[in-house]
Design an enzyme around this catalytic site. Structure first.
Site, PDB file in Angstrom:
ATOM      1  N   ALA A  74       9.447  39.667 -22.325  1.00 34.62           N
ATOM      2  CA  ALA A  74       9.424  39.927 -21.209  1.00 34.62           C
ATOM      3  C   ALA A  74       9.205  41.083 -20.747  1.00 34.62           C
ATOM      4  CB  ALA A  74      10.247  38.780 -21.282  1.00 34.62           C
ATOM      5  N   HIS A 297      -7.659  36.193 -32.511  1.00 35.19           N
ATOM      6  CA  HIS A 297      -8.440  36.807 -32.035  1.00 35.19           C
ATOM      7  C   HIS A 297      -9.677  37.262 -33.011  1.00 35.19           C
ATOM      8  CE1 HIS A 297      -9.925  40.810 -30.620  1.00 35.19           C
ATOM      9  NE2 HIS A 297     -10.165  41.280 -31.314  1.00 35.19           N
TER      10      HIS A 297
END
Length: 535
Positions: A74, A297
């Site tokens: 964050a 990914h």
């Protein structure tokens, strides 16, 4: 990433407001009006924005809550990306940012923490300090306490005070580890969703430790949220390389006819980092590179590369095509897999050997459909290698009956046309063609036609989190894994993980700053491919 762990209690099932997202970017600002009586009474100390009351009531407010606000992810990624979007004008003026965690902090503490990690990009220097102050005024802190059920109720109350009578939309970024996901998501579904607009939740990878655990989490989430509300984020998919993959193919006539087994000999997908696995800490060490990088990914990159043309650019149409590719991937033979493990810099090899956690993975995959039958997709990804590298390399077949064959000497690979889509070490599109060297005689050379982004485009490339957060705001889901894609990806990797565990396959050790396990080169040779290491 070293996320902050946030716990809580599982709440009871309740009905959930569905995501009424609208594809058109400009349509996001359409909303429902509510009577003045619906407006909550503001608590003392809660400050509305200076210009909030001047906003037309038809414009929905936007509240973004970062759950796990004091964690590394964050602080270093999510808040800076939100500020960059705010600076660029992609967030509405009536936006509020909420930090939610168990630490006892005041609003000013959160603002100081955020400010310490914010900088303006090179192209964002004008009025930077003014924009920064405006952004920080729009940030608030909510103490989760020891019970997420109560914590989410407090978050909802504080959001409602900010939203007022306008229609309201909410985004929840769950920057928490997998083991804490449901402890946060379930109380959120019951107590923190708005009933006056759409709600969207963002979930970080890895998406489960096993196929079964992932399925259980998915079932729990879908019992409280609709599929279109859930955005499973992988920041590596926010790179321009990934977005440009479909643009290059579907908007250029010169490439689309070549995109099949008829012309393409092999495809290499490479993602390597210089950063050693130790810096990933406990988080990476528990999951390993297969669950962390390959599952999302690498397989998503292959799916976007190999999919059939979608009906439209709508996220659901694109995801429909991606899941077909994932379901068509042939079961991978363990003999076509190479595992590696980075040596401990201190020489404590036993610590790695006991963990058996791979930090390097290479494999040969095949897609059993009409377009790609027989074309090897070679993937290679690892930590602590010689360079940061992210690219897709497409090698085309040799020219049949090439009359210039003898002019290339003995190495027939020199006359292979290649298309390289590169993100690292620098953004570029490279096309390798054969060309006559100027001068007398007939000497041929393999040359590259280069499009270097730094030379062509005088802009700073936004961080991938900015790209993906904007997609969430716009309701664009094509770079986020749907539940059926998640299950299909697990069906590819679960047998590999099972065999590795059953046979106790030991990874090959390699030194930091090296190319990785030597067996990866034997694997490529087995499938008629030569890795290009950029050397």
């Amino acid at each position: 990433h070293a996320f902050e762990k946030t716990g809580g209690e599982t709440a009871n099932t309740s009905s959930v407001m569905s995501d009424n997202s609208i594809d058109d970017k400009s349509s996001m600002h359409l909303g429902l009006n509510h009577s003045e009586a619906d407006r909550p009474v503001l608590e003392e100390g809660v400050v509305l924005f200076d210009n909030f009351d001047d906003q037309p009531e038809s414009i929905p407010s936007l509240c973004i809550a970062v759950i796990g606000a004091t964690g590394e992810l964050a602080r270093s990624k999510v808040f800076p990306a939100l500020f960059a979007l705010y600076y660029s004008g992609f967030l509405p003026q009536n936006v509020a940012i909420f930090g939610y965690s168990r630490k006892t902090l005041a609003d000013e503490d959160l603002r100081s923490m955020i400010e310490a990690n914010l900088t303006c990009r090179v192209d964002h220097h004008e009025n930077c300090e003014e924009k920064l102050n405006e952004f920080l005024k729009r940030t608030y802190y909510v103490d989760a306490g020891h019970d997420n059920k109560d914590g989410m109720a407090k978050l909802n109350s504080k959001m409602a005070q900010i939203e007022g009578i306008c229609a309201a939309n909410r985004i929840f970024y769950l920057a928490v580890p997998q083991e804490a996901l449901l402890d946060v998501a379930l109380p959120l579904s019951d107590s923190a969703q708005t009933k006056h607009g759409w709600n969207r939740i963002i979930i970080e990878k890895p998406f489960g430790f096993t196929s079964l655990s992932s399925q259980r989490v998915t079932q729990s989430l879908l019992s409280r949220f609709e599929e279109k509300q859930i955005y499973r984020i992988d920041h590596l998919l926010g790179k321009d390389l990934i977005e440009n993959l479909t643009v290059l193919r579907f908007s250029n006539l010169v490439f689309e006819p070549l995109w099949s087994r008829k012309y393409i000999r092999n495809v290499q997908v490479v993602f390597s980092e210089e950063t050693s696995a130790e810096t990933q800490g406990r988080y990476f060490g528990n999951y390993g590179i297969i669950r962390d990088i390959v599952h999302s990914h690498i397989l998503q990159t292959i799916a976007l590369f190999a999919m059939e043309p979608p009906v439209s650019l709508d996220g659901e149409d694109i995801r429909d095509e991606k899941v077909k590719v994932l379901r068509s991937i042939r079961k991978v033979d363990i003999e076509d897999v190479v595992l590696g493990q980075l040596k401990d810099a201190s020489g404590d090899v036993d610590r790695y050997t006991k963990s058996m956690t791979p930090t390097y993975f290479a494999a040969a995959m095949y897609i059993d459909n009409a377009r790609w039958d027989g074309v090897p997709f070679l993937i290679k990804t690892g930590m602590g290698l010689m360079e940061n590298r992210a690219e897709i390399r497409i090698q085309f077949h040799h020219v049949p009956g090439n009359i210039y064959r003898e002019r290339f000497g003995h190495d027939i690979d020199l006359d292979t046309n290649e298309l390289v889509l590169r993100d690292l070490p620098e953004e570029a599109i490279l096309l390798k063609v054969n060309n006559k060297v100027p001068g007398l005689g007939l000497q041929l050379d393999a040359s590259e036609l280069n499009l270097l982004y730094r030379d062509r485009y005088d802009v700073e490339v936004p961080d991938s989190y900015e790209h993906l957060l904007l997609d969430v705001l716009d309701g664009d889901s094509h770079l986020f894994m749907r539940s059926d894609e998640l299950a299909a990806a697990w069906s590819v990797l679960a047998p590999i993980l099972h065999e590795i565990d059953q046979k106790s396959v030991a990874p090959e050790l390699y030194d930091a700053g090296d190319k990785g396990p030597i067996n990866a080169y034997y694997l490529a040779a087995k499938h008629g491919v030569r890795w290009d290491d950029g050397c």
